[in-house]
Design a protein around this motif. Structure first.
Motif, PDB file in Angstrom:
ATOM      1  N   ALA A  45       0.637  -1.274  -0.096  1.00  0.00           N
ATOM      2  CA  ALA A  45       0.330  -0.074   0.026  1.00  0.00           C
ATOM      3  C   ALA A  45       0.541   1.347  -0.118  1.00  0.00           C
ATOM      4  N   LYS A  46       2.151   1.042   0.732  1.00  0.00           N
ATOM      5  CA  LYS A  46       3.322   2.510   0.582  1.00  0.00           C
ATOM      6  C   LYS A  46       3.617   2.466  -0.690  1.00  0.00           C
ATOM      7  N   TYR A  47       3.644   1.866  -1.979  1.00  0.00           N
ATOM      8  CA  TYR A  47       3.828   1.936  -2.711  1.00  0.00           C
ATOM      9  C   TYR A  47       3.062   2.357  -3.837  1.00  0.00           C
ATOM     10  N   LEU A  48       2.123   3.253  -3.824  1.00  0.00           N
ATOM     11  CA  LEU A  48       1.106   3.509  -4.447  1.00  0.00           C
ATOM     12  C   LEU A  48       1.544   5.330  -4.546  1.00  0.00           C
ATOM     13  N   PRO A  49       0.649   5.866  -5.994  1.00  0.00           N
ATOM     14  CA  PRO A  49       1.428   7.197  -5.945  1.00  0.00           C
ATOM     15  C   PRO A  49       0.519   8.201  -5.125  1.00  0.00           C
ATOM     16  N   THR A  50      -0.756   7.860  -4.269  1.00  0.00           N
ATOM     17  CA  THR A  50      -1.238   8.383  -2.907  1.00  0.00           C
ATOM     18  C   THR A  50      -0.357   8.369  -1.943  1.00  0.00           C
ATOM     19  N   ARG A  51       0.856   7.774  -1.608  1.00  0.00           N
ATOM     20  CA  ARG A  51       1.598   7.049   0.052  1.00  0.00           C
ATOM     21  C   ARG A  51       3.319   7.572  -0.774  1.00  0.00           C
ATOM     22  N   GLY A  52       3.265   8.048  -2.448  1.00  0.00           N
ATOM     23  CA  GLY A  52       4.120   8.932  -3.312  1.00  0.00           C
ATOM     24  C   GLY A  52       5.621   7.926  -3.303  1.00  0.00           C
ATOM     25  N   GLY A  53       4.669   6.958  -4.215  1.00  0.00           N
ATOM     26  CA  GLY A  53       5.678   5.528  -4.934  1.00  0.00           C
ATOM     27  C   GLY A  53       5.094   5.302  -5.614  1.00  0.00           C
ATOM     28  N   MET A  54       5.836   3.759  -6.073  1.00  0.00           N
ATOM     29  CA  MET A  54       4.802   3.071  -7.261  1.00  0.00           C
ATOM     30  C   MET A  54       5.854   1.388  -7.269  1.00  0.00           C
ATOM     31  N   GLY A  55       4.521   0.521  -7.614  1.00  0.00           N
ATOM     32  CA  GLY A  55       5.799  -0.999  -7.594  1.00  0.00           C
ATOM     33  C   GLY A  55       5.114  -1.418  -8.823  1.00  0.00           C
ATOM     34  N   LEU A  56       6.245  -1.699  -9.347  1.00  0.00           N
ATOM     35  CA  LEU A  56       6.142  -2.488 -10.597  1.00  0.00           C
ATOM     36  C   LEU A  56       6.383  -3.890 -10.789  1.00  0.00           C
ATOM     37  N   PHE A  57       5.735  -4.510 -11.313  1.00  0.00           N
ATOM     38  CA  PHE A  57       5.848  -5.873 -11.249  1.00  0.00           C
ATOM     39  C   PHE A  57       6.226  -6.841 -13.109  1.00  0.00           C
ATOM     40  N   ALA A  58       7.167  -7.467 -12.947  1.00  0.00           N
ATOM     41  CA  ALA A  58       6.680  -8.026 -14.155  1.00  0.00           C
ATOM     42  C   ALA A  58       6.414  -9.624 -14.062  1.00  0.00           C
ATOM     43  N   GLU A  59       5.539  -9.848 -15.412  1.00  0.00           N
ATOM     44  CA  GLU A  59       4.793 -10.969 -15.674  1.00  0.00           C
ATOM     45  C   GLU A  59       4.999 -11.410 -16.938  1.00  0.00           C
ATOM     46  N   PRO A  60       5.766 -12.814 -16.448  1.00  0.00           N
ATOM     47  CA  PRO A  60       5.664 -13.923 -18.079  1.00  0.00           C
ATOM     48  C   PRO A  60       4.920 -13.735 -18.717  1.00  0.00           C
ATOM     49  N   PHE A  61       4.492 -13.308 -20.532  1.00  0.00           N
ATOM     50  CA  PHE A  61       3.310 -14.152 -21.380  1.00  0.00           C
ATOM     51  C   PHE A  61       3.854 -15.965 -21.010  1.00  0.00           C
TER      52      PHE A  61
END
Length: 193
Positions: free
Chosen positions: A65-81
Motif C-alpha cells: 500500500a505504501k507503493y501507491l502514488p497517493t503515498r509517494g511511490g510506485m510498485g512495478l511487477f513483471a509477469e511472463p506471457f
C-alpha cells in the motif's frame, strides 16, 4: 490493463526473446508477491534479505500500500506471457519506488529491485528500472531516486551507472552475508526532476 496508479502497463521483449508484462502493483498482489520472494530471495546474493525474513501476506498487503502514488511511490511487477499470449499469474521481477513519508524528503524515492533466478541477465532489470524511471520523470512531485546496492553485485552496479545513477557514498560492512562476511552498501542516486 492500461494506466494504473499513473503507470501505463506495457509488454517488453527481453534479449532471450521471452516477453513480460510490466504493470503497477498494489496490496491485492500481496500473495503473489510473497510467493515470488520465497522463490527469488534464496538465489539473490545481491539482496539485503534472507528467506526467513520474508513477511506474511497481510504484512506485504500493508507494505505494498505504501507503493501507491497517493503515498509517494510506485510498485512495478513483471509477469511472463504464457503460451496463450497473455500475461501469467506469477511475478518474476519487481521494482519499487517508495517515499520516506517525511516532508523534508518530499520528492525523494528509494528504489529496490530484484528478479527471479531464471530471469536474470536477459534485460529484465533494465526494462523494469527504465519503466520505473520513465514514471518518476513524468511525476512532477518526484525529484530524486536513491538506491543502495551491495558492492559485490557488479551487474547491478553497471546497470545503475548505465541509467545515470552516480555513487554518492558507501556504508562499509553494512550487510552480513550467510557465510558471515560483511559487504559494503553502495549508495547511488539519480536526479530526475
Amino acid at each position: 490493463m492500461g494506466d494504473v496508479n499513473g503507470f501505463e502497463a506495457r509488454a517488453v521483449t527481453l534479449r532471450d526473446g521471452r516477453r513480460v508484462w510490466l504493470r503497477a502493483g498494489g496490496p491485492d498482489d500481496a500473495a503473489a508477491y510473497r510467493d515470488y520472494l520465497l522463490r527469488a530471495v534464496p538465489s539473490a546474493d545481491g539482496v539485503g534479505l534472507f528467506v526467513d525474513e520474508v513477511l506474511t501476506e497481510p504484512e506485504y498487503r500493508e507494505k505494498l500500500a505504501k507503493y501507491l502514488p497517493t503515498r509517494g511511490g510506485m510498485g512495478l511487477f513483471a509477469e511472463p506471457f504464457g503460451a496463450d499470449g497473455r500475461p501469467g499469474a506469477s511475478i518474476v521481477g519487481d521494482c519499487g519506488l517508495v517515499g520516506f513519508g517525511r516532508r523534508k524528503l518530499d520528492g525523494v524515492l528509494m528504489m529496490g529491485m530484484m528478479c527471479d533466478a531464471g530471469w536474470r541477465g536477459v534485460g529484465l532489470g533494465n526494462a523494469m528500472l527504465s519503466a520505473a524511471l520513465d514514471w518518476a520523470r513524468a511525476e512532477p512531485s518526484v525529484r530524486r531516486v536513491e538506491l543502495g546496492v551491495l558492492a559485490t553485485n557488479p551487474g547491478a552496479l553497471a546497470l545503475y551507472r548505465s541509467l545515470g545513477f552516480v555513487e554518492e557514498g558507501r556504508l562499509r560492512g553494512r550487510f552480513r552475508q550467510a557465510d558471515g562476511s560483511l559487504v559494503d552498501d553502495v549508495l547511488m542516486a539519480l536526479v530526475v526532476g
